[in-house]
Design an enzyme around this catalytic site. Structure first.
Site, mmCIF file in Angstrom:
data_model
loop_
_atom_site.group_PDB
_atom_site.id
_atom_site.type_symbol
_atom_site.label_atom_id
_atom_site.label_comp_id
_atom_site.label_asym_id
_atom_site.label_seq_id
_atom_site.Cartn_x
_atom_site.Cartn_y
_atom_site.Cartn_z
ATOM 1 N N HIS A 165 0.838 -1.220 0.000
ATOM 2 C CA HIS A 165 0.000 0.000 0.000
ATOM 3 C C HIS A 165 0.866 1.261 0.000
ATOM 4 C CE1 HIS A 165 -3.277 -2.742 1.349
ATOM 5 N NE2 HIS A 165 -2.284 -3.281 2.030
ATOM 6 N N SER A 286 15.164 21.907 -15.666
ATOM 7 C CA SER A 286 13.965 22.704 -15.860
ATOM 8 C C SER A 286 14.378 24.020 -16.478
ATOM 9 C CB SER A 286 13.279 22.942 -14.509
ATOM 10 O OG SER A 286 12.489 24.120 -14.573
ATOM 11 N N LYS A 292 16.467 22.069 -10.591
ATOM 12 C CA LYS A 292 15.748 20.820 -10.866
ATOM 13 C C LYS A 292 16.574 19.778 -11.599
ATOM 14 C CE LYS A 292 12.026 19.688 -10.186
ATOM 15 N NZ LYS A 292 10.736 20.033 -10.788
ATOM 16 N N GLU A 299 9.476 8.896 -16.452
ATOM 17 C CA GLU A 299 8.078 9.315 -16.588
ATOM 18 C C GLU A 299 7.518 8.922 -17.956
ATOM 19 O OE1 GLU A 299 7.544 13.516 -14.805
ATOM 20 O OE2 GLU A 299 9.689 13.245 -15.093
#
Ligand code: ARG
Length: 468
Positions: A165, A286, A292, A299
């Site tokens: 979980h 970024s 970043k 992704e």
């Protein structure tokens, strides 16, 4: 040769009963050469096998067959060198190559299409392409597995939190975690291999749909193209695309498995987890936030099931309800399959690259592994072993200990023996030996369990298996 490239003229291929050429719209919806030119090698291989067989069976002369074969090889070289002009007015790869052959060798080119149709031709080309592509995907997955195994070997006894979980559950070995994805990739390979095996039958010689009256030898062409046998039913040969559906479904499942590890890479490399990082080679920055470092490749792999399962859905709907035999709907199969397998190849390479690129933070992993009472099961198990409590009762006692520790803001290992004895008087100080993430991991020696000894056995087994 008459003018096949002019839209106003009727087609050279079927112009006999036509006076005029197609409208621009007809041509636009009908042409597939932009997409199916990718099959040119398979198309030429199929034609070579067919021409040689026709000559061996006495359907065409050996002289014509030789002219056809050398012409086709010259066309293959032209295409590979970028010296071939694909013409949309010639619809597809098959007619482009046949027209080019006519330009090169003249009249014998017209004999190549004896006892054949584009229906069995395209089915043959597509199966050949699918077979090679499945092989490539399987090889890519093996490279991914090797990268995972190397990391598992280096981190067999690093302890990390195991989750259920997404809540801290029990400590596990990082190597064990990584080997989970090796197992999944092996099943993915198995599905792709099954599909490859099942599709490896030759449609060639089924002709348009009914077979042919010429005395052809379908075994010869099947063998020449590396197929296991000719397909036994000509209607099936030209109309079946379930091999592509099967390949897409295996690809979609593979993509889902890849996306799961990709998601873990996203989580692990986030500051909140701090378990791992990717180097510059697999990170992006970024344009606005200078600090970043983003895991874009992970992704994008996470997103691939959307595209690949979408292609599966797309082709399922194209095929649904199609009557026998060939229908032009089937032309829509290739773009879906091509993009899906391009996506898959890229996803597999990216995952192999990231699996090798990841570096892990030992202290952060070990610290997280010991958090959130991840040794509570070890406490309960100890009560079963040492005090012979039934597990259900031990679970209850351990739960009370967690509650007490929580109220004091300490881990289980920092409760005193006195604390424990208020809950269960028979507890003695032997208990403290099991209360650590590392001890917990090392104790799970059951087959398939996370103890580093078991993990090393699995690594050795995988190394032998992948060598074979
Ligand atoms: N381009 C076609 C396809 O991909 C080849 C077969 C065309 N057959 C036909 N009877 N029009 O399906």
């Amino acid at each position: 040769m008459s003018d096949t490239s002019s839209k106003s003229a009727a087609s050279d291929m079927w112009g006999g009963r036509f006076d005029a050429g197609p409208s621009d719209i007809m041509q636009a919806i009908n042409a597939s050469v932009d997409i199916d030119q990718r099959l040119y090698n398979q198309d030429i291989d199929g034609s070579l096998a067919h021409a040689r067989m026709l000559s061996a069976c006495g359907v065409i002369s050996s002289k014509d067959a030789e002219a056809i074969c050398s012409g086709l090889e010259a066309i293959r070289a032209d295409i590979a060198a970028g010296n071939f002009v694909w013409k949309p007015e010639l619809e597809d790869v098959h007619m482009n190559i046949e027209a080019a052959l006519r330009e090169k060798i003249g009249e014998p080119a017209g004999r190549l299409h004896t006892a054949r149709s584009r229906n069995d031709q395209v089915a043959t080309d597509f199966r050949l392409w699918m077979r090679d592509t499945l092989t490539g995907a399987i090889e890519g997955l093996t490279r991914y597995q090797r990268a995972l195994i190397a990391q598992a070997e280096a981190h067999a006894d690093w302890v990390m939190p195991g989750f259920t979980h997404l809540q801290t559950a029990q400590p596990v070995s990082l190597g064990h975690h990584l080997l989970c994805w090796v197992e999944a990739a092996e099943r993915d390979k198995g599905r792709l291999e099954d599909c490859r095996k099942r599709l490896n039958e030759s449609p060639l010689g089924a002709a348009a749909l009914a077979g042919t009256a010429f005395p052809i030898d379908r075994d010869q062409t099947a063998k020449a193209l590396g197929f296991d046998r000719p397909m036994a039913n000509s209607l099936d040969a030209v109309s079946a695309r379930d091999f592509a559906l099967e390949a897409l479904s295996a690809a979609a499942i593979t993509a889902v498995n890849l996306s799961r590890f990709a998601e873990e890479i996203v989580l692990w490399t986030s500051r909140r987890f701090g378990f791992a990082q990717l180097t510059d080679a697999f990170s992006t920055g970024s344009s606005i936030m200078p600090q970043k470092r983003n895991p874009d490749a992970a992704e994008l792999v996470r997103a691939k099931p959307g595209r690949i399962a979408g292609a599966l859905q797309g082709l399922i709907l194209v095929c649904k309800g199609l009557p026998l035999a060939y229908s032009k709907d089937l032309q829509e199969d290739k773009s879906l399959v091509f993009t899906a397998f391009d996506d898959l190849a890229l996803a597999v390479s990216a995952m192999a690259g990231m699996a090798a690129d990841l570096s892990f933070n030992r202290d952060a992993l070990e610290e997280a592994a010991g958090e959130a009472y991840s040794d509570a099961t070890d406490l309960a198990d100890w009560l079963v072993r040492e005090l012979n409590l039934p597990f259900r009762e031990a679970h209850h006692v351990a739960g009370s200990a967690v509650k007490l520790a929580e109220s004091k803001g300490v881990p289980l290992s920092e409760l005193t023996l006195g604390d424990y004895q208020t809950i269960e008087p028979r507890i003695h100080d032997g208990l403290f030996a099991v209360l650590s993430a590392r001890a917990s991991m090392e104790s799970r020696l059951s087959y398939g369990g996370t103890a580093p000894v078991r993990v090393r056995e699995q690594i050795a087994a995988w190394n032998t298996r992948l060598e074979a």
